[in-house]
Design an enzyme around this catalytic site. Structure first.
Site, PDB file in Angstrom:
ATOM      1  N   HIS A 184      -6.133   8.761   3.052  1.00  0.00           N
ATOM      2  CA  HIS A 184      -5.232   9.522   3.939  1.00  0.00           C
ATOM      3  C   HIS A 184      -3.954   9.895   3.190  1.00  0.00           C
ATOM      4  O   HIS A 184      -3.545  11.045   3.158  1.00  0.00           O
ATOM      5  CB  HIS A 184      -4.913   8.667   5.168  1.00  0.00           C
ATOM      6  CG  HIS A 184      -3.795   9.189   6.015  1.00  0.00           C
ATOM      7  ND1 HIS A 184      -3.894  10.379   6.712  1.00  0.00           N
ATOM      8  CD2 HIS A 184      -2.550   8.701   6.274  1.00  0.00           C
ATOM      9  CE1 HIS A 184      -2.760  10.593   7.367  1.00  0.00           C
ATOM     10  NE2 HIS A 184      -1.925   9.598   7.114  1.00  0.00           N
ATOM     11  N   ARG A 230     -12.615  14.298   3.914  1.00  0.00           N
ATOM     12  CA  ARG A 230     -11.442  13.828   3.182  1.00  0.00           C
ATOM     13  C   ARG A 230     -11.924  12.843   2.129  1.00  0.00           C
ATOM     14  O   ARG A 230     -12.115  11.662   2.410  1.00  0.00           O
ATOM     15  CB  ARG A 230     -10.466  13.153   4.152  1.00  0.00           C
ATOM     16  CG  ARG A 230      -9.036  13.037   3.620  1.00  0.00           C
ATOM     17  CD  ARG A 230      -8.227  12.075   4.442  1.00  0.00           C
ATOM     18  NE  ARG A 230      -8.634  10.720   4.140  1.00  0.00           N
ATOM     19  CZ  ARG A 230      -8.672   9.732   5.021  1.00  0.00           C
ATOM     20  NH1 ARG A 230      -8.321   9.936   6.266  1.00  0.00           N
ATOM     21  NH2 ARG A 230      -9.077   8.519   4.667  1.00  0.00           N
ATOM     22  N   TYR A 268     -12.470   0.774   5.759  1.00  0.00           N
ATOM     23  CA  TYR A 268     -13.143   1.419   6.902  1.00  0.00           C
ATOM     24  C   TYR A 268     -14.316   2.332   6.524  1.00  0.00           C
ATOM     25  O   TYR A 268     -14.982   2.851   7.387  1.00  0.00           O
ATOM     26  CB  TYR A 268     -12.141   2.171   7.777  1.00  0.00           C
ATOM     27  CG  TYR A 268     -11.290   3.200   7.041  1.00  0.00           C
ATOM     28  CD1 TYR A 268     -11.762   4.476   6.791  1.00  0.00           C
ATOM     29  CD2 TYR A 268      -9.996   2.873   6.609  1.00  0.00           C
ATOM     30  CE1 TYR A 268     -10.979   5.417   6.140  1.00  0.00           C
ATOM     31  CE2 TYR A 268      -9.195   3.799   5.956  1.00  0.00           C
ATOM     32  CZ  TYR A 268      -9.692   5.069   5.720  1.00  0.00           C
ATOM     33  OH  TYR A 268      -8.924   5.992   5.080  1.00  0.00           O
TER      34      TYR A 268
END
Lengths: 328, 362
Positions: B262, B258, B271
């Site tokens: 998100h 990805r 993160y």
């Protein structure tokens, strides 16, 4: 066909058999419902008559059972699934609340899921823990589900046939303690549709409102009250959702006093909803606040103590005595 | 039914047929025919444009949110291209590009994310289930749809898509188990993009791969390079064929990444590092198949420009359709809860109607 004597278990079995004969998209599946016929024998003989493609055992996973049923209902079938016991249905809760109940609404009416979730429910059978929950409030609180609870064999047959014909998901609560009680029933007679309550016993002094396993207790209490010269009317809700405001309110208006009787814990329950909506609609007809006789707000007791918890004839009569008779 | 456990195991490495530089890799797996690859290329261009336009529409306030599949377009395109018209697709919220590749109107496909209603297209007419936002619950519905079709003797296969995070949910396991026990024709397709919002794959599983999870249920697993549309067409196509032939469910894990947040509400800087993302940009699913096809004379500048024009038309349709201000009808709130509204819902709708009429009178 004339009236015959049969149990609620016989009536439910007959309803499944007749529905499966009438419509070959009706399927029955769950845990132990195949050759064994279910732990309460409600599906007895269905695999033998209809084959294992139409009545079959699944892996032991309630979310899986209901999730698969939703998919089958999306694709032309009318599944009936059995959750073996009330408290064992909880793993299926997300499938019920997020999918079965919402599919029609999510898709703006394009995809309905006609399915029936049969749940042997409530107590009074001396069952050990996790086998006696009255879980109707969880379901009744979820828009998109119909929730019904029969109280005698004739209604069990009629309501299950109607539930299977319904275009929407129906939570079908089968009072376990009534499975093997026998009564006269003529299964060929028409029964009122889902969403209608019935007056089971006429009476003029006060109204007892009950559903499912509490109905026979309420009828017994009314009989005992009659011996003492008090006339109690008994209303059987039959269907918790949709709720029949009209019949219930008409009954309460006719007597001016009411007691709601239910096995489930009283806090935030179906019984509290009944009190609220009847009070909202009938305030000026009431001679006393509507009272409730319910289970206590405790986890279901062990077998030796369940008699303390369950609504009893005496507790109902004591509560009726308390309906401010001196004021009218 | 006993099965040789070794036959259920996935390959040790994901299958790649075209490497990131556009060179063919010979692994004994058939390369899809050139027409299929060119078709997939055109769909990739459209899917990338769809993602970019949807992201732009979020910035313009035309969509409430958009979970992008940028960088995962090969998965989006291939899982649809291997299906027959009568087959079903069960997508997640990140699979809008796949839904459009399946032929669903792009504006209807984005109705959920626009906030007009929950699902904007007709699942029965399109054979595309409503996008699932709860994780893995729809995989069981896929099993039910496939089982119903099989009972009627129909040749339907169901493509059930989920992400790496969803493989930790109980319903993932129940779906694989039910599908295997009933031998239902479902292809479970995991797009492993390494992240469930912020949580990396290592926190989801200690399994050798997600495809290995099939062995516990008697379901054969396969691993495929998720940025190689040729390998995806080959592996997913074979899985669909086996499911249709009666071999039961199949599990395919695509390894992808990805590259974007998100959703627009996410902050990946908290993160993961940019250094982690950079190598994946070089593995872009579009450039490698383009290089491969150009090198074989199967694609030229004019054809590519033509696909670009088609993709721009798609973007224009999205801008036009989603740029309009729509009026949501409150009556829809009450109309679809049940086939027939209950007396209580009729009362509640009348209450709103009364409120609105009094507002208008003011």
């Amino acid at each position: 066909m004339a009236a015959e004597k049969l149990t609620m278990a016989n009536a439910l079995n007959r309803a499944l058999r007749d529905a499966m004969r009438a419509d070959d998209t009706v399927l029955m599946f769950g845990e132990d419902v195949g050759p064994l016929g279910g732990v309460f024998r409600i599906t007895d003989g269905l695999t033998a008559e209809f084959g294992e493609q139409r009545c079959f055992d699944t892996p032991l996973a309630e979310s899986g059972i209901l999730g698969m049923a939703i998919g089958m209902a999306m694709n032309g079938m009318r599944p009936v699934v059995e959750m073996q016991f009330d408290a064992f249905a909880y793993p299926a809760f997300e499938q019920l609340v997020s999918h079965a109940a919402k599919m029609r609404n999510r898709t703006r009416g394009r995809v309905g899921v006609p399915l029936v979730i049969r749940v042997p429910y409530a107590g009074g059978i001396g069952g050990v823990e996790h086998h006696c929950d009255s879980s109707e409030a969880y379901y009744a609180h979820t828009p998109g589900l119909h929730v019904v609870a029969p109280s005698d064999p004739a209604d069990a047959y009629g309501l299950l046939r109607k539930a299977i014909e319904s275009p929407d998901p129906v939570l079908f609560l089968e009072p376990k303690k009534l499975y093997f009680s026998r009564s006269e029933a003529d299964l060929t007679l028409p029964v009122p549709p889902i969403g209608t309550a019935v007056v089971r016993r006429p009476g003029t002094d006060a109204t007892l409102i009950a559903y499912g396993p509490a109905v026979p207790v309420a009828l017994e209490a009314a009989e005992a009250a009659a011996q003492e010269g008090r006339s109690l009317q008994v209303v059987d809700l039959r269907s918790i959702v949709p709720f029949d405001d009209e019949t219930v309110c008409a009954a309460v208006r006719s007597t001016g006093r009411a007691v709601v009787v239910a096995e489930a814990a009283g806090f935030a329950s179906v019984s509290s909803e009944v009190v609220a909506r009847v009070t909202e609609r009938c305030f000026h007809s009431l001679h006393a606040p509507i009272r409730r006789v319910t289970g206590f707000d405790i986890p279901y007791p062990p077998p030796k103590l369940e008699h303390v918890h369950l609504p009893s004839v005496d507790r109902i009569l004591d509560t009726v005595d308390d309906l401010q008779w001196e004021d009218s | 039914m006993t099965r040789d456990a070794a036959l259920l195991l996935p390959s040790t490495e994901p299958v790649t047929l075209i490497d990131p530089d556009g060179n063919p890799v010979h692994v004994g797996q058939d390369m899809p025919d050139p027409q299929a690859l060119v078709h997939a290329y055109a769909a990739l261009i459209a899917a990338r444009r769809f993602n970019d336009q949807a992201n732009a529409l979020v910035r313009q306030g035309r969509l409430a949110v958009y979970p992008s599949s940028h960088g995962q377009e090969a998965c989006q395109v291939a899982c649809v291209q291997v299906l027959d018209p009568g087959d079903w697709l069960f997508p997640t919220y990140r699979d809008s590009a796949a839904i459009v590749a399946r032929g669903v109107d792009p504006v209807q496909a984005l109705t959920l994310l626009r906030g007009d209603w929950h699902s904007g297209y007709d699942p029965l007419a399109t054979r595309v289930a409503p996008q699932a936002t709860p994780l893995a619950t729809h995989l069981l519905h896929a099993v039910g749809v496939a089982h119903a079709a099989r009972l009627r003797g129909e040749p339907t296969v169901v493509m059930a898509v989920c992400g790496d995070g969803a493989t930790s949910e109980g319903d993932f396991h129940e779906a694989l188990n039910f599908a295997a026990v009933f031998r239902t024709p479902v292809v479970f397709f995991i797009q492993n993009n390494e992240y469930a919002i912020s949580v990396p794959l290592a926190r989801q599983t200690a399994a050798p791969s997600l495809a290995h999870k099939g062995i516990g249920y008697g379901v054969p697993g396969a691993r495929v390079d998720g940025n190689d549309v040729a390998a995806l067409l080959s592996v997913l196509g074979a899985a669909v064929d086996r499911a249709r032939a009666g071999d039961g469910p199949q599990l395919v894990e695509a390894h992808t990444y990805r590259v974007q947040p998100h959703t627009n509400a996410d902050d990946p800087g908290r993160y993961r590092s940019a250094d982690e993302v950079t190598p994946w940009l070089a593995r872009d699913p579009i450039t490698r198949v383009e290089t491969y096809l150009r090198g074989r004379g199967l694609l030229d500048d004019d054809t590519i420009a033509g696909y670009g024009v088609d993709a721009e038309k798609l973007a224009e349709t999205m801008r036009a359709g989603l740029g309009e201000d729509t009026v949501a009808d409150y009556r829809d709130l009450f109309a679809h809860v049940y086939a027939e509204p209950t007396p209580q819902l009729r009362e509640q709708q009348a209450l709103v109607a009364d409120e609105l009429s009094r507002e208008e009178a003011r």
